[in-house]
Scaffold this active site. Structure first.
Site, PDB file in Angstrom:
ATOM      1  N   ILE A  19      16.279 -20.573 -17.404  1.00  0.00           N
ATOM      2  CA  ILE A  19      14.886 -20.871 -17.703  1.00  0.00           C
ATOM      3  C   ILE A  19      14.789 -22.283 -18.269  1.00  0.00           C
ATOM      4  CG2 ILE A  19      12.805 -20.153 -18.930  1.00  0.00           C
ATOM      5  CD1 ILE A  19      13.873 -18.051 -16.981  1.00  0.00           C
ATOM      6  N   GLY A  26      15.962 -25.043 -22.853  1.00  0.00           N
ATOM      7  CA  GLY A  26      16.524 -24.304 -21.729  1.00  0.00           C
ATOM      8  C   GLY A  26      17.404 -23.173 -22.226  1.00  0.00           C
ATOM      9  N   LYS A  27      17.642 -22.200 -21.393  1.00  0.00           N
ATOM     10  CA  LYS A  27      18.563 -21.108 -21.708  1.00  0.00           C
ATOM     11  C   LYS A  27      18.941 -20.434 -20.416  1.00  0.00           C
ATOM     12  CE  LYS A  27      20.427 -19.206 -25.425  1.00  0.00           C
ATOM     13  NZ  LYS A  27      20.950 -19.981 -26.556  1.00  0.00           N
ATOM     14  N   GLY A  28      20.146 -19.880 -20.375  1.00  0.00           N
ATOM     15  CA  GLY A  28      20.581 -19.212 -19.170  1.00  0.00           C
ATOM     16  C   GLY A  28      21.653 -18.183 -19.448  1.00  0.00           C
ATOM     17  N   ASP A  62      27.428 -20.452 -25.302  1.00  0.00           N
ATOM     18  CA  ASP A  62      26.650 -19.435 -26.008  1.00  0.00           C
ATOM     19  C   ASP A  62      27.512 -18.180 -26.046  1.00  0.00           C
ATOM     20  OD1 ASP A  62      24.392 -17.375 -26.459  1.00  0.00           O
ATOM     21  OD2 ASP A  62      23.299 -19.264 -26.557  1.00  0.00           O
TER      22      ASP A  62
END
Length: 420
Positions: free
Chosen positions: A63, A108-110, A149
């Site tokens: 995202i 952002g993150k995924g 992460d």
């Protein structure tokens, strides 16, 4: 898209926080909508040849909340519960975090839905490289810069760096942060988030007139963030009296020997059988009296059910979203707990990621002392802004931090206008 995201409880929580702040800022409907929803929601399937010769399809999401202020920045997690709605919420929070710290990034993150602990190193490498290739059209040093992460680490970032660089025909270290030092990673990156949590907590004690050498702390979660938060607090003279991880919680009112606990956790993986301490219920530990309570693991641990029973003076949010909106309202009514909101308290990681990215672009390395000094300067400046804004407007620290961040994003969107 709206319905899908709002059906996720984590995104619904982030959206509720946003709406409260948007009302406070009196954002116009058009800017409000543009600031709230993600810019891009990318989902891909990742076929991987397993060690047994079979092929398994893994599903991944990335995202990109906004690119208005620069490339998006955020972690990549490997976990069986990766969900697009939760990833979208984390991207939104990262967007605010970067704006609050005045970093030239969007959020952002995924993640990839998988069981990393059940996969061999070869399978993880093949999955990472295939995922990177699927994402090539959507990532780059000026588009999307990933970082480690849950379930990922510097080796994961090294594989992404190599795959992207091979595709580009030359080394591109700025494609990710959190890399090994041998690939132009940054000194201080591993300790950054936990160190920042401890630095923010110590700064808050100063505001409250509490001597750090007389203070006590409880750390919920003993992963990377919790470990460095505990060790840094101990170096300040704070007595760490309670610690928990997935195996349970340990307690010693006289103080836990943090250096010994770190060695024990590294060897045994879990802390529950650490000698010389009492074993207690992790939920009960959160409610025991202390000066600093630092939730550094998962979200939603401070809820409407336990917020009224907290006995801490400072709530230092090392995790993302550890306090629910219902708990927030209870804590605000109590007015006896100084909250360091997550987008400020755990911003050390993305700040040093920014420093790593800058070093990569410059092809110049800073020392760890330089990195940590710059980090503390950034955090202290943001802390003072939040504290002053909250006092001036008679609002909570969380509302102040989020308002400053969202205002920054909104002003950037207004300045750029709407194309076409």
């Amino acid at each position: 898209m709206r319905e899908e995201l709002l059906n996720n409880p984590v995104f619904a929580m982030a959206a509720e926080q946003f709406d409260l702040v948007a009302d406070f800022l009196d954002l116009s409907p058009s800017i409000r909508e543009r600031c709230k929803w993600p810019k891009r929601m990318i989902s891909v399937s990742v076929p991987v040849r397993l060690d047994n010769g079979e092929t398994e399809i893994f599903f991944a999401h990335r995202i990109q909340h906004h690119l208005t202020r620069g490339p998006v920045k955020g972690g990549l997690r490997y976990h069986p519960d990766v969900d697009r709605g939760e990833v979208a919420a984390l991207a939104m929070w990262m967007n605010w975090k970067c704006a609050l710290l005045d970093l030239p990034y969007g959020g952002g993150k995924g993640g990839i839905r998988c069981q990393p602990n059940n996969m061999s190193e070869g399978e993880l490498e093949r999955m990472t490289r295939r995922f990177t290739m699927e994402m090539i059209p959507f990532i780059g040093p000026e588009i999307d810069v990933m970082a480690p992460d849950m379930g990922t680490n510097e080796q994961t970032m090294a594989w992404i760096t190599d795959t992207y660089s091979t595709h580009s025909g030359h080394l591109v270290p700025s494609i990710v942060t959190g890399k090994p030092l041998t690939l132009q990673g940054s000194a201080g990156r591993t300790r950054a988030t936990g160190h920042g949590v401890a630095f923010m907590a110590s700064t808050s004690l100063g505001k409250l007139g509490i001597d750090t050498r007389e203070a006590t702390a409880i750390i919920q979660g003993f992963g990377n963030v919790g470990q460095y938060a505990a060790s840094t607090l101990a170096s300040y003279g704070v007595k760490v009296i309670g610690v928990s991880d997935v195996s349970g919680a340990i307690w010693n009112p006289g103080g836990i020997d943090v250096p010994k606990l770190l060695k024990y956790a590294k060897k045994e993986k879990f802390i529950k059988d650490f000698p010389g301490v009492e074993t207690i219920d992790p939920g009960e530990m959160l409610l025991r009296e202390c000066d600093i309570l630092a939730p550094c693991a998962v979200g939603h641990v401070i809820t409407g059910k336990n917020a009224g029973s907290l006995k801490c003076k400072v709530l230092a949010e090392g995790a993302n979203g550890p306090t629910t909106p219902e708990a927030d309202r209870i804590i605000e009514q109590r007015s006896d707990i100084f909250v360091i909101p997550d987008i400020l308290c755990n911003a050390g990681g993305v700040t040093v990621s920014y420093f790593e990215w800058v070093q990569n672009l410059q092809r110049f390395q800073w020392t760890e002392r330089e990195v940590i000094t710059k980090l503390e300067t950034k955090l202290h400046s943001a802390f003072e802004q939040v504290f002053a804004f909250a006092a001036k407007n008679k609002i909570s620290n969380r509302m102040a931090a989020q308002a400053l961040a969202i205002k920054t994003v909104a002003e950037a969107k207004i300045s750029r206008g709407l194309f076409p």
